[in-house]
Write a protein that holds these residues in place. Structure first.
Motif, mmCIF file in Angstrom:
data_model
loop_
_atom_site.group_PDB
_atom_site.id
_atom_site.type_symbol
_atom_site.label_atom_id
_atom_site.label_comp_id
_atom_site.label_asym_id
_atom_site.label_seq_id
_atom_site.Cartn_x
_atom_site.Cartn_y
_atom_site.Cartn_z
ATOM 1 N N ARG A 168 -2.638 66.745 -7.240
ATOM 2 C CA ARG A 168 -2.918 67.342 -5.997
ATOM 3 C C ARG A 168 -2.648 66.072 -5.150
ATOM 4 N NH1 ARG A 168 -3.066 72.322 -7.120
ATOM 5 N NH2 ARG A 168 -2.860 72.249 -4.767
ATOM 6 N N ILE A 169 -1.354 66.056 -4.868
ATOM 7 C CA ILE A 169 -0.743 64.738 -4.256
ATOM 8 C C ILE A 169 -1.213 64.924 -2.611
ATOM 9 C CG2 ILE A 169 1.237 63.622 -3.400
ATOM 10 C CD1 ILE A 169 2.485 64.963 -5.957
ATOM 11 N N LEU A 170 -1.178 65.948 -1.869
ATOM 12 C CA LEU A 170 -1.520 66.006 -0.546
ATOM 13 C C LEU A 170 -2.975 65.987 -0.371
ATOM 14 C CD1 LEU A 170 -0.271 66.688 2.328
ATOM 15 C CD2 LEU A 170 -0.881 68.935 1.818
ATOM 16 N N GLU A 171 -3.665 66.523 -1.006
ATOM 17 C CA GLU A 171 -5.021 66.562 -0.968
ATOM 18 C C GLU A 171 -5.797 65.268 -1.143
ATOM 19 O OE1 GLU A 171 -3.294 68.740 -2.659
ATOM 20 O OE2 GLU A 171 -3.944 70.590 -2.736
ATOM 21 N N MET A 172 -5.339 64.537 -2.401
ATOM 22 C CA MET A 172 -5.775 63.201 -2.536
ATOM 23 C C MET A 172 -5.348 62.371 -1.612
ATOM 24 S SD MET A 172 -7.782 62.370 -4.535
ATOM 25 C CE MET A 172 -8.931 63.494 -5.781
ATOM 26 N N LEU A 173 -3.895 62.149 -1.157
ATOM 27 C CA LEU A 173 -3.464 61.134 -0.351
ATOM 28 C C LEU A 173 -4.161 61.374 1.159
ATOM 29 C CD1 LEU A 173 0.077 60.666 -1.232
ATOM 30 C CD2 LEU A 173 -1.924 59.189 -2.046
ATOM 31 N N THR A 174 -4.343 62.558 1.606
ATOM 32 C CA THR A 174 -4.943 62.900 2.920
ATOM 33 C C THR A 174 -6.468 62.477 2.820
ATOM 34 O OG1 THR A 174 -3.458 64.690 3.172
ATOM 35 C CG2 THR A 174 -5.375 64.587 4.625
ATOM 36 N N ALA A 175 -7.031 62.637 1.787
ATOM 37 C CA ALA A 175 -8.582 62.229 1.593
ATOM 38 C C ALA A 175 -8.555 60.650 1.588
ATOM 39 C CB ALA A 175 -9.304 62.680 0.158
ATOM 40 N N MET A 176 -7.600 59.933 1.034
ATOM 41 C CA MET A 176 -7.663 58.742 1.061
ATOM 42 C C MET A 176 -7.678 58.021 2.718
ATOM 43 S SD MET A 176 -4.950 56.017 -0.732
ATOM 44 C CE MET A 176 -3.322 56.695 -0.070
ATOM 45 N N ALA A 177 -6.515 58.471 3.141
ATOM 46 C CA ALA A 177 -6.433 58.370 4.535
ATOM 47 C C ALA A 177 -7.666 58.502 5.409
ATOM 48 C CB ALA A 177 -5.308 59.033 5.081
ATOM 49 N N LEU A 178 -8.226 59.669 5.194
ATOM 50 C CA LEU A 178 -9.357 60.222 6.172
ATOM 51 C C LEU A 178 -10.709 59.009 5.816
ATOM 52 C CD1 LEU A 178 -9.344 63.845 6.080
ATOM 53 C CD2 LEU A 178 -8.909 62.293 8.006
ATOM 54 N N ILE A 179 -10.657 58.602 4.486
ATOM 55 C CA ILE A 179 -11.955 57.755 4.186
ATOM 56 C C ILE A 179 -11.752 56.450 4.823
ATOM 57 C CG2 ILE A 179 -13.216 56.803 2.166
ATOM 58 C CD1 ILE A 179 -12.310 59.230 0.444
ATOM 59 N N TYR A 180 -10.455 56.104 4.707
ATOM 60 C CA TYR A 180 -10.134 54.808 5.481
ATOM 61 C C TYR A 180 -10.423 54.779 6.923
ATOM 62 C CZ TYR A 180 -8.024 51.748 1.699
ATOM 63 O OH TYR A 180 -8.035 51.067 0.469
ATOM 64 N N TRP A 181 -9.906 55.931 7.366
ATOM 65 C CA TRP A 181 -9.971 56.180 8.891
ATOM 66 C C TRP A 181 -11.608 56.123 9.068
ATOM 67 C CZ3 TRP A 181 -12.450 59.897 11.840
ATOM 68 C CH2 TRP A 181 -12.288 59.882 13.176
ATOM 69 N N ALA A 182 -12.103 56.899 8.434
ATOM 70 C CA ALA A 182 -13.707 57.063 8.640
ATOM 71 C C ALA A 182 -14.588 55.778 8.554
ATOM 72 C CB ALA A 182 -14.456 57.902 7.801
ATOM 73 N N MET A 183 -14.022 54.755 7.576
ATOM 74 C CA MET A 183 -14.614 53.524 7.552
ATOM 75 C C MET A 183 -14.033 52.516 8.478
ATOM 76 S SD MET A 183 -15.251 52.605 3.624
ATOM 77 C CE MET A 183 -13.482 52.634 3.018
ATOM 78 N N GLY A 184 -12.788 52.518 9.002
ATOM 79 C CA GLY A 184 -12.310 51.611 9.724
ATOM 80 C C GLY A 184 -12.421 51.843 11.360
ATOM 81 N N TYR B 224 -5.940 52.238 -4.634
ATOM 82 C CA TYR B 224 -5.701 52.312 -6.032
ATOM 83 C C TYR B 224 -6.494 53.712 -6.844
ATOM 84 C CZ TYR B 224 -4.694 51.406 -10.964
ATOM 85 O OH TYR B 224 -4.469 51.114 -12.257
ATOM 86 N N THR B 225 -7.604 53.911 -6.389
ATOM 87 C CA THR B 225 -8.312 54.862 -7.130
ATOM 88 C C THR B 225 -7.694 56.270 -6.741
ATOM 89 O OG1 THR B 225 -10.361 53.629 -6.982
ATOM 90 C CG2 THR B 225 -10.749 56.067 -7.714
ATOM 91 N N ALA B 226 -7.487 56.571 -5.307
ATOM 92 C CA ALA B 226 -6.948 57.792 -4.990
ATOM 93 C C ALA B 226 -5.544 57.841 -5.409
ATOM 94 C CB ALA B 226 -6.918 57.544 -3.388
ATOM 95 N N MET B 227 -4.627 57.088 -5.589
ATOM 96 C CA MET B 227 -3.261 56.962 -5.860
ATOM 97 C C MET B 227 -3.380 57.389 -7.678
ATOM 98 S SD MET B 227 -0.896 54.405 -3.938
ATOM 99 C CE MET B 227 -1.743 53.167 -3.361
ATOM 100 N N GLN B 228 -4.137 56.879 -8.149
ATOM 101 C CA GLN B 228 -4.459 57.227 -9.795
ATOM 102 C C GLN B 228 -4.777 58.786 -9.850
ATOM 103 O OE1 GLN B 228 -2.823 54.546 -11.221
ATOM 104 N NE2 GLN B 228 -4.147 55.144 -12.925
ATOM 105 N N LEU B 229 -5.853 59.223 -8.979
ATOM 106 C CA LEU B 229 -6.341 60.381 -9.064
ATOM 107 C C LEU B 229 -5.293 61.305 -8.641
ATOM 108 C CD1 LEU B 229 -9.937 60.235 -7.470
ATOM 109 C CD2 LEU B 229 -9.337 60.679 -9.852
#
Lengths: 221, 219
Positions: free
Chosen positions: B185-201, B174-179
């Motif tokens: 900065r759609i591509l940057e934010m959504l890619t950051a979101m995916a990468l953070i999930y990846w790094a945690m998962g 939600y935070t990333a999609m709000q930002l």
């Protein structure tokens, strides 16, 4: 509680259109993820080394990233990166397929690896080529063992299709939202959507349970 | 196309708070869903129909409907029909807990059923009550067998927490999609979101594999 069924009955054609979209997205995603997953799974087991490493990375990455994130990224970010636009349905089917294909690939690998080594040796000793061995000895047995897990993956895919509503795929949930916004009757309308999914998934789940009981043990050595 | 990744770094604390919320939801849900699953499993294995049937109906219902719809239902129907007013976080937690409890109960049921009948018979023959036999003999062995499956459920739950973003719970998604919509900065934010999930998962998925390997040879 239920005041009247009118919110549902009055909008039945609209909701039915949503159900059709849900079924189409689910069916397409199941088909695409099976094809992709089989390719990735077999590639991981038998492919050349340069292919195996990226496949392992892809499969493990998909296990770590939520399907919602993949759907949203595919719909909003992918077009910016590659300069092409997709309809929500195409993006949803693509994203769900790529996500589910990773688990299909793991099922394929587990199935193939569960066939004893002796079988491959026997096949090779009989003069079969590797392709023949795969087609005539390994896959017929392995696919039987994979069937119940495929069933579970299909259930997951149908449930994942519900998440496509966040990128405005006009599925049953999206249409239910619109009806709720007009009628202010969330209870009747969302419960109807629940019943729709239950009616689709419950029979599938029963078939899968039967598969586990009937052929889950087959060919176990 | 010009990319501006500094926007991700600029909002690092908001993203970190979102990630913390995701972890909090995962941990709390599992803490509640393990006892919930054991309770449901015990009810389903009970000889009393009055306990067995509601538990079976509960489990089948939650297994055969999508989680995102359960979240919507809880969010819109509970306040309007039952006058239950929960925060978005509590609503999300409730839906996740009920959902994961249903899945856990199947895991525990399989684990408990896999302990041979002779074990509880022996415990009963030694004079234990049937509750003692369950608690002292069956449950500890069953827990060992279900641990790998619980680990798999954990990773699935970690990913599923992203679905509470549809009811505006400020988790990572939600935070990333709000930002994204605030900064454009759609591509940057959504890619950051995916990468953070990846790094945690990713580590969680690897640890799960390790648990599966370690437990595979036991008993």
């Amino acid at each position: 509680m239920i005041e009247s069924l009118e919110p549902v009955l009055d909008n039945l054609p609209f909701l039915w259109a949503g159900i059709e979209t849900t079924l189409v997205v689910s069916a397409l995603s199941v088909a695409c993820s099976l094809v992709l997953g089989f390719a990735a799974g077999l590639g991981r087991c038998f492919g050349p080394a340069w292919l195996r490493l990226p496949l392992v990375f892809y499969i493990d990455s998909m296990r770590a990233i939520p399907v919602l994130v993949v759907i949203v990224w595919t719909f909003f970010a992918f077009p910016i990166l590659f300069g092409l636009t997709m309809t929500p349905i195409v993006a949803a089917v693509g994203a769900i397929s790529v996500h589910v294909a990773a688990s299909i690939a793991e099922i394929v690998r587990a199935g193939v690896e569960s066939i004893r080594q002796g079988q491959s040796w026997a096949g090779l000793a009989l003069g079969m080529s590797h392709a023949q061995l795969l087609r005539k000895v390994i896959l017929p047995q392995a696919v039987t063992r994979m069937l119940p897990s495929f069933g579970s993956a299909i259930i997951v895919t149908i449930k994942d299709s519900a998440i496509a509503s966040v990128i405005a795929v006009p599925d049953v949930i999206r249409h239910a939202e619109s009806v709720v916004a007009q009628t202010y009757r969330p209870f009747e309308v969302y419960s109807f959507a629940m019943l729709v999914f239950f009616a689709i998934l419950f029979p599938v789940a029963r078939v899968v349970d039967r598969l586990y009981l009937r052929i889950g043990h087959r060919g176990r050595s | 196309m010009t990319l501006d990744w500094s926007v991700v770094w600029e909002h690092r604390w908001a993203l970190a708070a979102g990630a913390a919320m995701t972890i909090q939801l995962t941990v709390l849900t599992m803490l509640l869903a393990v006892p919930g699953g054991i309770l449901l499993a015990a009810m389903r294995l009970s000889p009393l129909r009055l306990l067995r049937w509601p538990a079976t109906a509960f489990v089948e219902f939650f297994r055969c409907t999508p989680l995102v719809l359960q979240v919507y239902w809880a969010f819109y129907v509970l306040p309007s029909e039952f006058d239950v007013r929960l925060s978005g976080f509590a609503t999300g937690l409730l839906a996740l807990t009920l959902n994961v409890s249903a899945f856990n109960s199947e895991t525990f049921r399989a684990g408990i059923s896999s302990i041979r009948r002779g074990q509880s018979d022996a415990a009963l023959a030694m004079g234990m009550s049937s509750f003692q036999a369950f608690r002292i003999v069956v449950l500890p062995q069953a827990v060992k067998r279900v641990l790998p499956v619980l680990a798999t459920t954990w990773v699935a739950l970690f990913k599923d927490t992203s679905l509470v973003s549809v009811i505006a719970v400020s988790d990572l998604a939600y935070t990333a999609m709000q930002l994204r919509s605030r900064t454009f900065r759609i591509l940057e934010m959504l890619t950051a979101m995916a990468l953070i999930y990846w790094a945690m998962g990713y580590p969680q998925a690897k640890i799960t594999d390790w648990i599966h390997r370690r437990m595979a040879g036991r008993e």
